[in-house]
Structure formats: C-alpha cells, structure tokens
Design a protein around this motif. Structure first.
Motif, PDB file in Angstrom:
ATOM      1  N   PHE A 139       4.055  -7.412   6.915  1.00  0.00           N
ATOM      2  CA  PHE A 139       3.248  -7.534   5.694  1.00  0.00           C
ATOM      3  C   PHE A 139       1.910  -6.804   5.848  1.00  0.00           C
ATOM      4  CE2 PHE A 139       6.060 -11.247   4.920  1.00  0.00           C
ATOM      5  CZ  PHE A 139       6.552 -10.838   3.695  1.00  0.00           C
ATOM      6  N   ALA A 140       1.362  -6.846   7.070  1.00  0.00           N
ATOM      7  CA  ALA A 140       0.085  -6.144   7.290  1.00  0.00           C
ATOM      8  C   ALA A 140       0.277  -4.639   7.112  1.00  0.00           C
ATOM      9  CB  ALA A 140      -0.445  -6.453   8.684  1.00  0.00           C
ATOM     10  N   ASN A 141       1.452  -4.132   7.550  1.00  0.00           N
ATOM     11  CA  ASN A 141       1.712  -2.692   7.431  1.00  0.00           C
ATOM     12  C   ASN A 141       1.871  -2.234   5.983  1.00  0.00           C
ATOM     13  OD1 ASN A 141       1.512  -2.304  10.137  1.00  0.00           O
ATOM     14  ND2 ASN A 141       3.722  -2.445  10.529  1.00  0.00           N
ATOM     15  N   GLY A 142       2.148  -3.174   5.125  1.00  0.00           N
ATOM     16  CA  GLY A 142       2.265  -2.845   3.693  1.00  0.00           C
ATOM     17  C   GLY A 142       0.935  -2.402   3.098  1.00  0.00           C
ATOM     18  N   TRP A 143      -0.130  -2.561   3.845  1.00  0.00           N
ATOM     19  CA  TRP A 143      -1.458  -2.201   3.334  1.00  0.00           C
ATOM     20  C   TRP A 143      -2.057  -1.054   4.128  1.00  0.00           C
ATOM     21  CZ3 TRP A 143      -2.128  -4.451  -1.207  1.00  0.00           C
ATOM     22  CH2 TRP A 143      -1.345  -5.579  -1.462  1.00  0.00           C
ATOM     23  N   ARG A 144      -1.167  -0.252   4.716  1.00  0.00           N
ATOM     24  CA  ARG A 144      -1.613   0.921   5.473  1.00  0.00           C
ATOM     25  C   ARG A 144      -1.447   2.173   4.629  1.00  0.00           C
ATOM     26  NH1 ARG A 144      -2.367   0.522  10.983  1.00  0.00           N
ATOM     27  NH2 ARG A 144      -1.832   2.658  11.488  1.00  0.00           N
ATOM     28  N   PHE A 145      -2.432   3.021   4.678  1.00  0.00           N
ATOM     29  CA  PHE A 145      -2.349   4.305   3.972  1.00  0.00           C
ATOM     30  C   PHE A 145      -2.917   5.380   4.886  1.00  0.00           C
ATOM     31  CE2 PHE A 145      -4.351   7.509   1.164  1.00  0.00           C
ATOM     32  CZ  PHE A 145      -3.202   7.969   0.536  1.00  0.00           C
ATOM     33  N   GLU A 146      -2.118   6.399   5.126  1.00  0.00           N
ATOM     34  CA  GLU A 146      -2.484   7.492   6.020  1.00  0.00           C
ATOM     35  C   GLU A 146      -3.029   6.970   7.360  1.00  0.00           C
ATOM     36  OE1 GLU A 146      -4.961  10.068   3.635  1.00  0.00           O
ATOM     37  OE2 GLU A 146      -3.204  10.907   2.616  1.00  0.00           O
ATOM     38  N   GLY A 147      -2.298   6.015   7.907  1.00  0.00           N
ATOM     39  CA  GLY A 147      -2.608   5.504   9.243  1.00  0.00           C
ATOM     40  C   GLY A 147      -3.766   4.528   9.317  1.00  0.00           C
ATOM     41  N   LYS A 148      -4.316   4.160   8.180  1.00  0.00           N
ATOM     42  CA  LYS A 148      -5.459   3.233   8.203  1.00  0.00           C
ATOM     43  C   LYS A 148      -5.097   1.947   7.451  1.00  0.00           C
ATOM     44  CE  LYS A 148      -8.814   6.964   8.196  1.00  0.00           C
ATOM     45  NZ  LYS A 148      -9.620   7.814   7.319  1.00  0.00           N
ATOM     46  N   ASN A 149      -5.591   0.836   7.960  1.00  0.00           N
ATOM     47  CA  ASN A 149      -5.346  -0.450   7.307  1.00  0.00           C
ATOM     48  C   ASN A 149      -6.458  -0.757   6.315  1.00  0.00           C
ATOM     49  OD1 ASN A 149      -3.178  -1.648   9.322  1.00  0.00           O
ATOM     50  ND2 ASN A 149      -3.596  -3.082   7.670  1.00  0.00           N
ATOM     51  N   TYR A 150      -6.072  -0.966   5.087  1.00  0.00           N
ATOM     52  CA  TYR A 150      -7.081  -1.237   4.057  1.00  0.00           C
ATOM     53  C   TYR A 150      -7.074  -2.692   3.574  1.00  0.00           C
ATOM     54  CZ  TYR A 150      -8.119   3.708   3.781  1.00  0.00           C
ATOM     55  OH  TYR A 150      -8.517   4.982   4.071  1.00  0.00           O
TER      56      TYR A 150
END
Lengths: 419, 301
Positions: A128-139
C-alpha cells in the motif's frame, strides 16, 4: 453628509482596520499552526479531538486546524488554496489526483523522512505504501486502506442453485447470467476511478505499456472482452447502472436486493447495509474477485509543498497512520489502516463488534500482489477521462467495442504525448 | 463666480466617484482582472505549482484540432440554446391561456410560476427521480401504457440524455417566461383588438397582426434569458448527469469546470473560457442587431 465628513469617516475606518489586522496577525504568528484537510469524514470529529490531544502530548506548542471536504469539492478547494498560498499542510487524498500534484512539484517528497523513521515505515504495508510512489519517491503514507472485492447476494445464489462465489471470470459471467431475470440482474460494478479494471486484468489486458508512454489496451482480447461485457449489459445481466460513473446508485441498487453480485470496494458494505435491512452475514457474502485482482481505493496522507512546518506536519501524519492514532481512526470509521499492528487490533475489534463485515475486511489484506488500476501516470485523470467515456459508449450499445477502443486508444495516446 | 461653479462641480464629481468606487473596484476585481488574466493564461503553460511558460497558440490548436469533447460541448451548448424557443412557445401558450378571463386563473399562474423559484439543484434531483429507469414516474407511465418493456435509461443514454436535461431546464424556466409574456400581453391596448374585431379580423389574424408584433420586446427578452441560461446552466447538468454519459450532456461551462478542477489544466481551461466568451459576445452582438441595434440602450430624456 458633506464630502469632508465622508472622507474623515473613510480614513478613520481604514486606520482602525489596519491597527486591528496588525494586532491579530501578530497574535497569530506567536504560535505554530498546522492544518489537515480530510476527504469526506465529517463524522470523525470525536476521533480528531483524540488525535489532537495525543499530538499535544508531544507538541503542545502547535495548533492543529481540521478542514473536511467532500470528494466533489476537494480538488477545487485544494487547488484554489494552493494558488492563494494557503494550502493545508497535510492532505488526505484518494484516487489518482495526487499524481498530478506530485508530478508538478506540489508535494513534499517524504522518502527521506520515511528512511529516517525506519520503525514507523516498517510497520506499514509495503504494497500500500508503494501505491504512493512516483518516479522513485514516496509522496504519501497509507492512511486507510480499501480495495475492490465481490459482494454476493446469498439469497439470489440459493435461488439460482449456486453454492459459492465464482472462481474464474467465465464462472462470474455464467453465474451472473443464471441469476438474471425480470427485474433482477446478475452483476453490477462500481466504476469511478479505475475500479472496473479487474475485469480487464483478469483477462490479461494492460492499460499502458510498461514505460507508461503508449496505450496498450487495444488488443483483440480487449475487443472480445468489451463485446462480451456490452452484450451482457444490453441483456440486463450486468445492470446498466454499472456504467453511470457514480457510486450511490449501484450501491443503492444492490441494497434493493435485486443484484446477484456487486464488485465494489469494502466501505460499500456499510452503505448498502444502511439502506437494505435484509443485509447481514447470512444474506451477503464477500469474496475476492476471480483471480484475486483488485483496484485499491485507499487513502493516504500527503504533505503540501507550501508547508512551513514539515517536521510538525510529519509528526501528525505518523500519529494518524500508526499505533493508537490508526486504531482510533479504524474504530471511528470502520476501516482498516495502513499500519499492520493497528490492523491486528482492529480485526479483533471488528470480530467482536461488527462480525458481519469481517469477511469483507479480510479480503482487503489478501492478494496484495494483485493490485491493479494504480499506474503512476502523471496524467492519470486525463487518461481516465480519455478512456472511460468510450468504454461507457460501448457498454451502453452506442458504439461497437472495436470503434470505442480505437477511439479510446487515439485519445489516450494523445494525452500521453502532449505536454 | 466661474471658479466657484467649477469647484462645486469638481466636488460633485468627486462625491459621485466616491460612491461609484466600491462597485467599480469589485467589478474590476471580480470581472475585468480575472478576464484579462484568463486571456494571458490561455497563452501560457501554467499550473499552481510551476512558474508559467509561454505557450503561444498551443492550447487553441489542441482545442480546435484534437479535442473532440470541446466540439461536442460546443455543439451541445448550441443545441441547448436552440431549445430556448421551445420553452418560449410553451410559455406563450400558457400565458395566452391564463390571460383569458377563466375562473381561478391566478391559481394557474402561480402553479406554472412555482417551478422557477425552486433551487436548480432541487430541480435536478426531482427530474433525476422522474427519469429513473427502475422507479421513475415517466418510465412507470410508459410501462403502464405498454409503450416500453424495460425502463428507458433517459439520463444514461447518449440519445436521450441531452433532450431529457433540456426538458428539465425548460420546465424550470417556463414559469418565468410566462410572467414576462403575460406582462407583455397585458400591456397591449384592448382597443386594438376591438378595432380589429370590428374590421372583421379572425382570432388568428388578431394574434398574428397585433399580439405577436407587440409582444416582440417580451419575446426578445425571453430569448436573451434563454441564451444566458444555455451558457450558465452548470448546476442542472452537474446534478443530473455531470456531463455524461460519454459527454453527451457536456456544455462548454461544465467542460471548462471539468478541465480546470478535475483535470487540473487551468491553462487549457482558460483558453476554453476565452472561446466561450467570444461565442457569447458574438451572440449578444447578433441578438442586438436582430433587435434593431437598440437592446440595452437607455432612452435620453
């Protein structure tokens, strides 16, 4: 009144206002303040008070302001606040809206904070945390989790001689057909965001190429699938309300007891239960969609780039998404959270207090490797807008599947290519 | 003496500007400046998170050459606008009926007018239920009359959705049109009808030669209201269909909102707004010309 007097009154008022404003702003600046904007949880007032009390144990000097907005007004409000330079420090968001914000530099990259606070991060579900990653960064950090599943009307299953939920896509369609007749439809799906994508995923269809640069869905398999779904919709096997793009009507229709299976996210249970007095553990079952595919509809907490107090905001985010704070939210909203330990406590709580919802909640923690419809596309909303109306036209029998997918492909590619 | 008069005039002028200033300031802040900024924005790549870059005609090119939804919403707005005469015609018939000396005509007038003060959101919800495929009154009647088997998905069909929304819009505004036309009818001198009757004019001739020509200003006013309505009918569409299905009920105004706030393309929405504004200005100019070029003119005394 003479002109002189009028002028005097105007100047006097202006001076008084300036003095008043100055005093107020000096007072306000003496204390730190963070704000959190949540997505349609006005009922969480008590829980929010508990959160703030807990937060003040660690940071007594920081004021917390809570703003809650309905989903329909969330984006409008947030973007106007960003333009005005008064964006809330923390936002609770769902769907793909955040991708637009992240891709344009509107959000704080939380990766360094998450790497620093290892213990906190280890407690979160990585899927679930990875669902908020964009271009290698966690937002974002997962706030509360939900994903699609299959609810089924046990009464209609019994009437049709069916013993349990379908295991394959073919079975799903066959069961739906068996239960259709008169005013009854076999199947219904929610379709906002990408909630219907498991229908495509189970048939091996991808939306875009792995590099996210081109449409990949227009294949013979997809044409056959859309034809099949459209035919089923025209025959009433899939209820037409499925393709309206809303969620109230499909949930309401399932609550009426005339729909065999509802493909929806877990919180739908509480909605249709509140409308259908017949709904209980003996009459409604919950299962994974065939193949275990599901689309997450989770929420996360994110930090606005304009925040003046990132450390204070980060502390609040951690409090709300882990341990006691997460448990408070879970019990206050009947949801599971992104925190493993809090969920273990919450499952026990639900087993005791609301056992009927437990089967649905269990599915939320299964098949986490089969989450679909959550592509990190910077233009997610625009791609959706290019794809869905064409699919809708095909489902409503207004275009052939081939025509609709050709047109959708053209539009999606245009969105992906343009600036 | 001349100096004293000039001083008095200056003071009077100052007083006038003093009272006008707040309204002008608000007008400039909320109308003129946003419009100008909107114009600038339409030639830029802009988002709330990034500095602006010059885009030239990029957004206009995108709109005209590639954006099918823009053309569809443009067409839908034109259809919405073209439906105004239907509402006016209905209102005229009703106004003629309630203008005749029948018993209880004030009650009928009130009933017809009642739909107008109802909030548009409420109108949208009422008609959403009336059109409902399963439990809606309209489908119930159609089924009872044997005219349809399964319910017609009025708001979920690309064929029916726009006409369905137009009907709801006409229903809401017809009472207002009726009041305007009724006022116009009551201003026509009775003596004209009496003279025409003495000359042997039939009812149709009296209507065609007296009523219609003298009602022209009222009809024109209704038409202008209809045009404005078609450009601003955001709430009804938003509640009933949200522009769907497949953009079948998308108007320029709902599309601008969608592009700006749902898709986050403020720059492109600005270009759409400029086109919308230009279209509206053109129609206002056309309407003014058709009315003899005097619409909005203030008679000098």
């Amino acid at each position: 009144m003479t002109l002189k007097r009028l002028t005097g009154v105007a100047i006097g008022t202006a001076v008084a206002m300036a003095v008043g404003l100055g005093a107020t702003s000096a007072l306000a600046q003496s204390q730190k303040k963070i704000s959190i904007m949540t997505w349609n949880i006005p009922y969480f007032e008590e829980g929010m008070k508990k959160w703030i009390d807990l937060y003040h144990q660690k940071r007594p000097d920081v004021q917390v302001e809570w703003i809650d907005k309905k989903g329909t007004e969330f984006s409008t409000f947030y973007q106007t606040q960003v333009v005005a330079g008064t964006a809330p420090d923390i936002i609770d968001i769902q769907g793909g809206l955040w991708l637009e914000y992240a891709s344009q530099g509107g959000l704080v990259d939380l990766t360094p904070l998450m790497q620093r606070d290892k213990e906190y991060t280890a407690g979160l579900y990585p899927e679930f945390a990875n669902g908020w990653r964009f271009e290698g960064k966690n937002y974002g950090v997962p706030f509360y989790i939900s994903k699609t599943l299959l609810f089924y009307n046990k009464n209609m299953f019994k009437e049709a001689g069916l013993s349990g939920p379908p295991q394959t896509f073919d079975q799903l369609m066959q069961y739906a057909e068996k239960m259709t007749g008169g005013e009854k439809s076999g199947l219904m799906t929610l379709n906002f965001d990408w909630l219907y994508w498991p229908f495509f995923a189970v048939n091996g269809i991808e939306l875009v190429t792995p590099d996210l640069k081109k449409a990949a869905f227009n294949t013979p398999k997809a044409v056959a699938l859309v034809e099949r779904l459209a035919k089923a919709t025209q025959a009433g096997v899939i209820n037409k309300i499925s393709w309206t793009g809303r969620w109230v009507e499909p949930n309401g229709a399932f609550a009426a007891g005339n729909i065999g299976m509802l493909h929806a996210h877990a919180p739908a249970y509480f909605w249709f239960q509140s409308k259908g007095p017949w709904v209980n553990a003996d009459t409604v079952g919950a299962a994974n969609f065939p193949g275990g595919w599901s689309t997450p509809n989770s929420h996360a907490l994110l930090m606005s780039k304009g925040t003046k107090h990132p450390e204070e905001a980060w502390d609040f985010m951690k409090l709300a998404t882990s341990g006691e704070g997460a448990f408070i939210f879970g019990t206050g909203s009947n949801n599971l959270t992104g925190d493993k330990a809090a969920n273990a406590r919450l499952m026990k709580y639900f087993e005791e207090k609301i056992p009927a919802v437990v089967p649905a909640l269990k599915t939320q923690l299964e098949n986490l490797d089969k989450l679909v419809g959550n592509w990190p596309l910077a233009k997610d909303a625009q791609v959706k807008e290019a794809f869905y109306p064409e699919l809708q036209a095909a489902m409503m029998g207004e275009k052939s599947a081939k025509e609709a997918l050709d047109e959708a492909e053209k539009k999606v590619n245009r969105v992906l290519q343009r600036r | 003496m001349a100096f004293a008069i000039r001083k008095k005039r200056t003071r009077e002028l100052l007083l006038i500007w003093f009272f006008l200033a707040p309204s002008l300031l608000i007008f400039a802040l909320y109308r003129i400046i946003p419009l100008l900024w909107n114009g600038v924005l339409s030639f830029e790549f802009w988002s709330p998170y990034k500095p602006a870059e010059f885009a030239g005609l990029y957004h206009y090119e995108e709109m005209i050459l590639y954006d099918d939804v823009f053309w569809q919403s443009f067409w839908n707005t034109a259809v919405f606008m073209a439906s105004a005469p239907i509402g006016i015609l209905f209102a005229l018939v009703i106004a003629l009926l309630v203008d005749t000396p029948i018993r209880g005509r004030n009650v009928y007038r009130t009933i017809v007018f009642m739909s107008y003060p109802v909030m548009t959101v409420a109108v949208g919800i009422i008609w959403q239920w009336l059109y409902n495929e399963d439990v809606g009154l309209i489908n119930y009647i159609l089924r009872s009359l044997g005219m349809s088997g399964r319910g017609i998905p009025f708001l979920n069909s690309s064929t029916y959705a726009l006409p369905a929304v137009i009907v709801a819009s006409i229903w809401q505004v017809v009472g207002f049109y009726m009041i305007i036309l009724l006022t116009g009818l009551q201003n026509i001198p009775q003596s004209l009808y009496e003279a025409a009757s003495i000359d042997g004019a039939s009812a149709w001739q009296r209507f065609k030669r007296i009523t219609l020509p003298l009602l022209r200003p009222s009809i024109f006013l209704c038409f202008v209201i209809g045009i404005i309505n078609s450009f601003t009918n955001f709430d009804l569409i938003y509640v009933m269909t949200d522009g769907g299905p497949s953009h079948a009920t998308e108007l320029l105004v709902t599309y601008i909102y969608r592009v700006a706030f749902k898709l986050g393309q403020f720059d492109y929405a600005a270009a759409l707004t400029i086109v919308n504004f230009a279209f509206f200005v053109f129609l206002a100019w056309l309407a003014n010309r058709l009315s003899g070029g005097e619409a909005g003119a203030v008679e000098s005394t």
